[in-house]
Design a protein around this motif. Structure first.
Motif, PDB file in Angstrom:
ATOM      1  N   LYS A  84       8.541 -17.843  23.302  1.00 34.85           N
ATOM      2  CA  LYS A  84       8.105 -19.153  22.801  1.00 34.85           C
ATOM      3  C   LYS A  84       7.763 -18.917  21.331  1.00 34.85           C
ATOM      4  O   LYS A  84       7.382 -17.794  20.970  1.00 34.85           O
TER       5      LYS A  84
ATOM      6  N   THR B 292       5.741 -18.341  18.285  1.00 36.29           N
ATOM      7  CA  THR B 292       4.343 -17.975  18.087  1.00 36.29           C
ATOM      8  C   THR B 292       4.135 -17.474  16.666  1.00 36.29           C
ATOM      9  O   THR B 292       4.782 -16.522  16.232  1.00 36.29           O
TER      10      THR B 292
ATOM     11  N   ARG C  49      -9.918 -28.579  13.576  1.00 39.99           N
ATOM     12  CA  ARG C  49      -9.133 -29.771  13.231  1.00 39.99           C
ATOM     13  C   ARG C  49      -9.760 -31.022  13.834  1.00 39.99           C
ATOM     14  O   ARG C  49      -9.674 -32.099  13.266  1.00 39.99           O
TER      15      ARG C  49
HETATM   16  C1  UD1 Z   1      -1.509 -20.348  14.447  1.00 40.06           C
HETATM   17  C2  UD1 Z   1      -2.449 -21.031  13.482  1.00 40.06           C
HETATM   18  C3  UD1 Z   1      -3.028 -22.281  14.117  1.00 40.06           C
HETATM   19  C4  UD1 Z   1      -1.915 -23.188  14.609  1.00 40.06           C
HETATM   20  C5  UD1 Z   1      -0.938 -22.430  15.488  1.00 40.06           C
HETATM   21  C6  UD1 Z   1       0.280 -23.247  15.876  1.00 40.06           C
HETATM   22  C7  UD1 Z   1      -3.378 -19.253  12.117  1.00 40.06           C
HETATM   23  C8  UD1 Z   1      -4.546 -18.450  11.743  1.00 40.06           C
HETATM   24  N1  UD1 Z   1      -3.525 -20.110  13.132  1.00 40.06           N
HETATM   25  O1  UD1 Z   1      -2.270 -19.969  15.580  1.00 40.06           O
HETATM   26  O2  UD1 Z   1      -3.827 -22.957  13.137  1.00 40.06           O
HETATM   27  O3  UD1 Z   1      -2.471 -24.252  15.353  1.00 40.06           O
HETATM   28  O4  UD1 Z   1      -0.475 -21.246  14.805  1.00 40.06           O
HETATM   29  O5  UD1 Z   1       0.927 -23.690  14.736  1.00 40.06           O
HETATM   30  O6  UD1 Z   1      -2.332 -19.158  11.522  1.00 40.06           O
HETATM   31  N2  UD1 Z   1       0.802 -17.987  22.984  1.00 40.06           N
HETATM   32  C9  UD1 Z   1       0.906 -17.302  24.168  1.00 40.06           C
HETATM   33  N3  UD1 Z   1       0.817 -15.948  24.134  1.00 40.06           N
HETATM   34  C10 UD1 Z   1       0.623 -15.264  22.969  1.00 40.06           C
HETATM   35  C11 UD1 Z   1       0.531 -15.975  21.750  1.00 40.06           C
HETATM   36  C12 UD1 Z   1       0.627 -17.354  21.791  1.00 40.06           C
HETATM   37  O7  UD1 Z   1       1.063 -17.901  25.234  1.00 40.06           O
HETATM   38  O8  UD1 Z   1       0.549 -14.027  23.013  1.00 40.06           O
HETATM   39  C13 UD1 Z   1       0.905 -19.468  23.008  1.00 40.06           C
HETATM   40  C14 UD1 Z   1      -0.354 -20.175  22.530  1.00 40.06           C
HETATM   41  O9  UD1 Z   1      -1.296 -20.308  23.565  1.00 40.06           O
HETATM   42  C15 UD1 Z   1       0.217 -21.499  22.096  1.00 40.06           C
HETATM   43  C16 UD1 Z   1       1.575 -21.120  21.494  1.00 40.06           C
HETATM   44  O10 UD1 Z   1       1.898 -19.849  22.066  1.00 40.06           O
HETATM   45  O11 UD1 Z   1       0.411 -22.344  23.201  1.00 40.06           O
HETATM   46  C17 UD1 Z   1       1.643 -21.020  20.002  1.00 40.06           C
HETATM   47  O12 UD1 Z   1       0.573 -20.230  19.529  1.00 40.06           O
HETATM   48  P1  UD1 Z   1       0.642 -19.426  18.164  1.00 40.06           P
HETATM   49  O13 UD1 Z   1       1.749 -19.973  17.329  1.00 40.06           O
HETATM   50  O14 UD1 Z   1       0.667 -17.972  18.476  1.00 40.06           O
HETATM   51  O15 UD1 Z   1      -0.750 -19.815  17.495  1.00 40.06           O
HETATM   52  P2  UD1 Z   1      -1.691 -18.897  16.603  1.00 40.06           P
HETATM   53  O16 UD1 Z   1      -0.872 -17.907  15.870  1.00 40.06           O
HETATM   54  O17 UD1 Z   1      -2.842 -18.436  17.408  1.00 40.06           O
END
Ligand code: UD1
Length: 429
Positions: free
Chosen positions: A171, A173, A382
């Protein structure tokens, strides 16, 4: 605990300087762990999350200094931060430090890449869903790290260094793309990141890493190629302007009416949000100095919006958009697809008179003629700013409680809005 008091009703007119992006500054600061030389970052925003990350980096042995004010610089200019990780004295990032901010978990990548080991507590941060770390773990394993979970910590080991590999994210991330890109920069051989995040902050980090000697191609697309190098060097890099802060103030202007220049803003980094704002009824013009946002008298149009990874509509602007269309002439639909629990602002916006119905990940917002001031509570970064912009358009006094969330991500919000004619002040306790 500080509170923000707002008396709504005034249009916003003037100039708001956009700060360096929090979500770029954090990974850029973490990149300093990859080299024993000095990384100089300009335009670093003065935010609680930046201060917290300074503490964490300090614990690993990163020397830090901040340049003093320079001639001609106004109080809104970002900091110039010098970070030198000459010796990493500790590869442990403990719970007390990491639990306050999710992005601090990202140190795991540079630490294991450079030192061959890292022990980092499982993260905390905004309460917007479960936010697991499985994608980080899978990516680091692909790069040859052994990973254990021990007492709430992720323990990563790669005694003989990381090895380049193909990493396919299940997905999109942002965080795991940052971490994999940093780690792969010091791995042996080539890494290909597939289904990588395309956010502008990924491009900003890649640009900085390239200045440090990394060999990265394709950042900003979903396939990133990284040729590992033996060592990285110091560099100087300016943090990109904050597209979420830009979008937030643009929505505030759309909501109150007025005419504001968002200085330094880069339109390309938030085109989808600009398109949505235009649909709602704001007039947006890119200029040499940034983005000009205007709205005169007319009503607001309802919209149907789904949050998506970049270049889609950002989840980080979802709460603010909901505040905006709560005053629209008609019914809007906003679907959240990134985080399952990012609707905590809904009940607080309702306290101001908004009419919002939630059905799973879909919010149906029926525009109301007016919002009225009330006491509200911020529950995440936010969400809190959505309450501020709703308060600017509400009749009477709004008090936003627990503003420490705001201080994590918005620099001097009361000064920036106050400078454009809003009645807004911080009540310190
Ligand atoms: C970053 C941003 C945040 C933003 C988000 C999505 C920073 C400091 N934060 O957060 O402000 O809202 O991107 O644009 O840059 N996920 C998993 N497993 C993982 C990692 C992520 O399931 O190991 C899921 C998360 O729960 C979520 C999705 O993937 O549903 C996207 O998350 P991610 O893009 O990783 O967000 P952050 O990097 O934490």
């Amino acid at each position: 605990m500080d509170r923000i008091r707002i008396v709504g009703g005034a249009p916003l007119v003037g100039t708001i300087p956009i700060s360096g992006a929090k979500n770029a500054a954090l990974p850029l600061m973490i990149a300093s762990l990859l080299t024993d030389q000095t990384l100089i970052l300009d335009n670093v925003p003065r935010l609680a999350d930046v201060t917290q990350l300074k503490r964490i980096l300090s614990n690993h042995g990163v020397d830090q200094s901040v340049d003093g004010k320079r001639a001609g610089q106004n109080g809104m200019a970002g900091e110039t931060l010098r970070l030198t990780a000459g010796d990493i004295v500790d590869t442990v990032a403990p719970y007390e430090l990491v639990s306050k901010m999710r992005a601090s978990f990202w140190v795991v990548g540079p630490l294991v890449a450079r030192m061959g080991e890292a022990r980092v507590s499982l993260p905390g941060g905004c309460a917007i869903g479960t936010r697991p770390v499985d994608f980080f773990i899978a990516a680091l394993k692909d790069l040859g790290a052994d990973i254990d979970i021990d007492g709430g910590d992720v323990v990563a080991r790669a005694k003989n260094g990381l090895r380049g590999n193909r990493v396919v994210f299940p997905k999109v991330t942002v965080g795991a793309t940052h971490v994999a890109m940093m780690a792969a920069s010091l791995a042996k051989g080539e890494t290909v990141l597939e289904n990588a995040a395309r956010e502008p902050e990924i491009v900003d980090l890649a640009t900085c890493l390239i200045r440090m000697g990394a060999r990265i191609e394709g950042a900003g697309t979903s396939t990133i190629h990284i040729q590992g190098v033996e060592r990285l060097t110091g560099a100087r890099h300016p943090v990109m302007p904050d597209r979420i802060e830009t979008g937030t103030y643009a929505m505030a202007v759309a909501m109150t009416g007025g005419d504001v220049l968002l200085e330094n803003a880069i339109p390309d980094t938030l085109q989808t949000a600009i398109d949505v704002l235009t649909q709602v009824g704001a007039e947006i013009t890119p200029t040499n100095q940034g983005i000009r946002v205007r709205r005169n008298g007319h009503g607001l149009n309802p919209v149907d919006v789904t949050t998506e990874p970049f270049p889609g509509f950002p989840t980080d602007l979802q709460a603010q958009l909901m505040a905006l269309v709560s005053r629209a002439d008609g019914r809007s639909h906003i679907r959240e697809t990134i985080f399952e629990n990012r609707f905590m602002h809904v009940q607080e916006l309702a306290r101001l008179g908004a009419d919002i119905r939630l059905d799973g990940q879909m919010a149906t917002v029926t525009g109301v003629g007016r919002l009225t001031g009330a006491q509200v509570m911020a529950t995440d970064l936010r969400a809190s700013v959505s309450l501020v912009i709703a308060g600017l358009a509400a009749e009477g006094e709004t008090i936003v409680n627990r503003v420490y969330h705001l201080d994590r991500g918005f620099e001097r919000i009361e000064d920036k809005l106050g400078g454009c004619g809003a009645t807004i002040e911080r009540l310190s306790s």
